[in-house]
Design a protein around this motif. Structure first.
Motif, PDB file in Angstrom:
ATOM      1  N   PRO A 136       8.447  16.731  20.260  1.00 16.54           N
ATOM      2  CA  PRO A 136       7.451  15.831  20.859  1.00 16.54           C
ATOM      3  C   PRO A 136       6.519  15.276  19.777  1.00 16.54           C
ATOM      4  N   ALA A 137       6.023  14.073  20.048  1.00 14.22           N
ATOM      5  CA  ALA A 137       5.255  13.356  19.028  1.00 14.22           C
ATOM      6  C   ALA A 137       4.067  14.159  18.482  1.00 14.22           C
ATOM      7  N   ASP A 138       3.493  15.010  19.317  1.00 12.77           N
ATOM      8  CA  ASP A 138       2.293  15.720  18.860  1.00 12.77           C
ATOM      9  C   ASP A 138       2.608  17.119  18.303  1.00 12.77           C
ATOM     10  N   ALA A 139       3.921  17.411  18.122  1.00  8.42           N
ATOM     11  CA  ALA A 139       4.264  18.749  17.644  1.00  8.42           C
ATOM     12  C   ALA A 139       3.938  18.894  16.155  1.00  8.42           C
ATOM     13  N   ILE A 140       3.660  20.125  15.714  1.00 13.38           N
ATOM     14  CA  ILE A 140       3.427  20.387  14.290  1.00 13.38           C
ATOM     15  C   ILE A 140       4.756  20.721  13.649  1.00 13.38           C
ATOM     16  N   ASP A 141       5.135  19.934  12.619  1.00 10.91           N
ATOM     17  CA  ASP A 141       6.399  20.186  11.938  1.00 10.91           C
ATOM     18  C   ASP A 141       6.141  21.125  10.762  1.00 10.91           C
ATOM     19  N   VAL A 142       6.502  22.400  10.994  1.00  7.87           N
ATOM     20  CA  VAL A 142       6.202  23.397   9.957  1.00  7.87           C
ATOM     21  C   VAL A 142       7.131  23.273   8.759  1.00  7.87           C
ATOM     22  N   THR A 143       8.157  22.396   8.861  1.00 12.57           N
ATOM     23  CA  THR A 143       9.066  22.248   7.717  1.00 12.57           C
ATOM     24  C   THR A 143       8.568  21.198   6.727  1.00 12.57           C
ATOM     25  N   LEU A 144       7.535  20.406   7.116  1.00 10.79           N
ATOM     26  CA  LEU A 144       7.007  19.395   6.185  1.00 10.79           C
ATOM     27  C   LEU A 144       6.346  20.085   5.003  1.00 10.79           C
ATOM     28  N   PRO A 145       6.495  19.521   3.777  1.00  9.63           N
ATOM     29  CA  PRO A 145       5.783  20.118   2.636  1.00  9.63           C
ATOM     30  C   PRO A 145       4.273  19.993   2.834  1.00  9.63           C
ATOM     31  N   GLY A 146       3.529  20.966   2.418  1.00 11.02           N
ATOM     32  CA  GLY A 146       2.090  20.952   2.602  1.00 11.02           C
ATOM     33  C   GLY A 146       1.428  19.933   1.692  1.00 11.02           C
ATOM     34  N   THR A 147       0.156  19.666   1.925  1.00 11.28           N
ATOM     35  CA  THR A 147      -0.592  18.781   1.040  1.00 11.28           C
ATOM     36  C   THR A 147      -0.909  19.584  -0.213  1.00 11.28           C
ATOM     37  N   SER A 148      -0.390  19.127  -1.345  1.00 16.34           N
ATOM     38  CA  SER A 148      -0.609  19.944  -2.543  1.00 16.34           C
ATOM     39  C   SER A 148      -1.983  19.668  -3.138  1.00 16.34           C
ATOM     40  N   THR A 149      -2.608  20.713  -3.616  1.00 16.98           N
ATOM     41  CA  THR A 149      -3.921  20.578  -4.253  1.00 16.98           C
ATOM     42  C   THR A 149      -3.684  20.538  -5.744  1.00 16.98           C
ATOM     43  N   LYS A 150      -4.200  19.518  -6.414  1.00 15.26           N
ATOM     44  CA  LYS A 150      -4.018  19.459  -7.869  1.00 15.26           C
ATOM     45  C   LYS A 150      -4.981  20.447  -8.510  1.00 15.26           C
ATOM     46  N   LEU A 151      -4.408  21.366  -9.281  1.00 15.84           N
ATOM     47  CA  LEU A 151      -5.245  22.361  -9.949  1.00 15.84           C
ATOM     48  C   LEU A 151      -5.996  21.705 -11.100  1.00 15.84           C
ATOM     49  N   GLY A 152      -7.251  21.971 -11.213  1.00 19.59           N
ATOM     50  CA  GLY A 152      -8.004  21.469 -12.354  1.00 19.59           C
ATOM     51  C   GLY A 152      -7.699  22.320 -13.569  1.00 19.59           C
ATOM     52  N   ARG A 153      -8.125  21.857 -14.718  1.00 16.00           N
ATOM     53  CA  ARG A 153      -7.944  22.668 -15.921  1.00 16.00           C
ATOM     54  C   ARG A 153      -9.066  22.331 -16.881  1.00 16.00           C
ATOM     55  N   ARG A 154      -9.256  23.173 -17.871  1.00  7.95           N
ATOM     56  CA  ARG A 154     -10.312  22.897 -18.832  1.00  7.95           C
ATOM     57  C   ARG A 154      -9.914  21.722 -19.716  1.00  7.95           C
ATOM     58  N   HIS A 155     -10.899  20.895 -20.011  1.00  9.02           N
ATOM     59  CA  HIS A 155     -10.693  19.749 -20.892  1.00  9.02           C
ATOM     60  C   HIS A 155     -10.249  20.274 -22.266  1.00  9.02           C
ATOM     61  N   PRO A 156      -9.313  19.545 -22.938  1.00  6.92           N
ATOM     62  CA  PRO A 156      -8.822  20.020 -24.242  1.00  6.92           C
ATOM     63  C   PRO A 156      -9.940  20.329 -25.242  1.00  6.92           C
ATOM     64  N   ILE A 157     -11.050  19.620 -25.144  1.00  4.03           N
ATOM     65  CA  ILE A 157     -12.171  19.897 -26.060  1.00  4.03           C
ATOM     66  C   ILE A 157     -12.734  21.295 -25.773  1.00  4.03           C
ATOM     67  N   TYR A 158     -12.854  21.610 -24.473  1.00  4.59           N
ATOM     68  CA  TYR A 158     -13.395  22.933 -24.132  1.00  4.59           C
ATOM     69  C   TYR A 158     -12.362  24.034 -24.397  1.00  4.59           C
ATOM     70  N   GLN A 159     -11.068  23.696 -24.230  1.00  5.37           N
ATOM     71  CA  GLN A 159     -10.034  24.677 -24.592  1.00  5.37           C
ATOM     72  C   GLN A 159     -10.114  24.995 -26.086  1.00  5.37           C
ATOM     73  N   THR A 160     -10.295  23.952 -26.896  1.00  2.00           N
ATOM     74  CA  THR A 160     -10.394  24.152 -28.347  1.00  2.00           C
ATOM     75  C   THR A 160     -11.641  24.958 -28.693  1.00  2.00           C
ATOM     76  N   MET A 161     -12.734  24.611 -28.026  1.00  7.66           N
ATOM     77  CA  MET A 161     -13.995  25.312 -28.280  1.00  7.66           C
ATOM     78  C   MET A 161     -13.861  26.802 -27.939  1.00  7.66           C
ATOM     79  N   ASP A 162     -13.198  27.070 -26.804  1.00  8.89           N
ATOM     80  CA  ASP A 162     -12.970  28.473 -26.402  1.00  8.89           C
ATOM     81  C   ASP A 162     -12.143  29.197 -27.459  1.00  8.89           C
ATOM     82  N   GLU A 163     -11.107  28.489 -27.954  1.00  6.30           N
ATOM     83  CA  GLU A 163     -10.216  29.109 -28.930  1.00  6.30           C
ATOM     84  C   GLU A 163     -10.982  29.470 -30.214  1.00  6.30           C
ATOM     85  N   ILE A 164     -11.809  28.545 -30.690  1.00  7.94           N
ATOM     86  CA  ILE A 164     -12.582  28.812 -31.922  1.00  7.94           C
ATOM     87  C   ILE A 164     -13.559  29.965 -31.670  1.00  7.94           C
ATOM     88  N   ARG A 165     -14.194  29.918 -30.505  1.00  8.89           N
ATOM     89  CA  ARG A 165     -15.170  30.972 -30.164  1.00  8.89           C
ATOM     90  C   ARG A 165     -14.489  32.341 -30.169  1.00  8.89           C
TER      91      ARG A 165
END
Ligand code: DAH
Length: 347
Positions: free
Chosen positions: A89-118
């Motif tokens: 039925p039109a209002d059914a939830i299709d559990v086989t659909l892929p979920g909405t993916s959340t893009k994982l954030g990451r540290r900016h390369p400048i901060y990654q470099t800073m962490d590495e030096i530290r």
């Protein structure tokens, strides 16, 4: 089934079946044709009018048609049944659909470099400390032995946050133009032995080009204790540069001038791209400049109320963007702040 009328009938039946879009209509088609009063039954009834020989041939043809139609009807019913199971039925939830993916954030390369030096300096016993981004002219200049009206102050030009006409204080508020003022805050707050690195943002009036940004990052180092010598500075930086750029990295110290260190040295590392052979990155010299350093000027120790007769220290400061560009192979500093997210997602 050679009779052309039977062939036509079969086509008609096939079309009717195909037109049936659900099980009930396909059932109806089936009984209209194959049922007790269906169209094929009527054909059988007409057999009586034929001669025995004709009857035999026609009878077989009709029977073949019947079997073919029955099989086709079964197939169609099965197909519609399995379709029906999928059509929710039109209002059914299709559990086989892929979920909405959340893009994982990451540290900016400048901060990654800073962490590495530290972390490299943490292993050498240097603890991380931080200083304010809004400074006074005293900490940014005078406490570091940079007279404000002296040409040595020029490379450290920055933005002032107060109006000189209104300011009645003996100092001005400004955005720090290097992390060195943090040295003084630390020496005022604690007494030797001191071993710290100070990562952070700094500000200058430089217009942006391939190697400059008006806002960038530095990492300052400071070690103060009894008997600290230039040899300690060389040893610590030689190890740190090997950790940072690879075990084969050589360091070279060139005499230089900074108002807050005496003697002062500019530190080069063997070119990270050509390992010293000479390439376009090192302009054929085999060496790349990465930081400024020196022995803390006795006047600076005195301003911090640390006895220069008893204690000595070394300091160094490096640009994090410059290190990141060398390590990551980024040719233009501006890529770090205005690039497509895909550029930054490489790291
Ligand atoms: N503060 C200097 C600059 O921004 C870098 C620097 C040089 C820091 C020598 C130091 C030092 O601690 O000893 O250009």
């Amino acid at each position: 089934m050679s009779d052309p009328d039977l062939t036509a009938l079969q086509s008609e039946f096939t079309a009717a079946l195909a037109a049936a879009k659900d099980g009930a209509s396909a059932d109806r088609v089936k009984s209209d044709w194959l049922g007790r009063t269906g169209r094929l039954r009527k054909l059988t009834e007409e057999l009586g009018k034929l001669s025995p020989d004709q009857k035999k041939i026609r009878g077989k043809a009709i029977n073949d048609l019947k079997l073919a139609c029955e099989a086709a009807a079964e197939d169609r019913l099965k197909a519609l049944a399995s379709n029906g199971a999928k059509a929710a039925p039109a209002d059914a939830i299709d559990v086989t659909l892929p979920g909405t993916s959340t893009k994982l954030g990451r540290r900016h390369p400048i901060y990654q470099t800073m962490d590495e030096i530290r972390e490299i300096f943490a292993k050498l016993g240097f603890e991380a400390a931080y200083g304010p981004e809004i400074e006074t002219s005293y900490y940014n200049f005078e406490a570091l032995n940079i007279p404000l009206d002296h040409p040595a102050a020029e490379p450290f030009d920055t933005w002032y946050l107060d109006d000189p006409e209104v300011a009645s204080r003996p100092y001005r508020f400004l955005l720090r133009s290097h992390t060195s003022p943090a040295q003084m805050h630390i020496m005022e707050a604690r007494k030797p032995p001191i071993r710290v690195v100070v990562p952070g943002k700094v500000f200058r009036t430089d217009p942006a080009d391939a190697s400059h940004l008006p806002v960038f990052h530095q990492l300052e180092g400071l070690m103060v204790d009894e008997g600290v010598s230039f040899a300690d500075l060389k040893g610590v930086l030689a190890i740190a540069m090997k950790e940072l750029f690879g075990a084969k990295t050589e360091t070279r110290f060139r005499p230089s001038y900074f108002p807050f260190t005496e003697p002062s040295a500019e530190v080069d590392v063997s070119c990270v791209l050509c390992a010293g052979a000479g390439c376009s990155a090192c302009k054929g010299s085999g060496w790349i400049e990465v930081l400024g350093s020196g022995m803390v000027h006795p006047k600076v120790l005195e301003y911090a109320k640390i006895d220069p007769e008893k204690y000595s220290g070394f300091a160094f400061g490096m640009g994090v963007e410059r290190i990141a560009m060398l390590k990551l192979g980024v040719p233009d500093i501006r890529h770090f702040i205005r690039s497509h997210p895909l550029f930054l997602r490489q790291w």
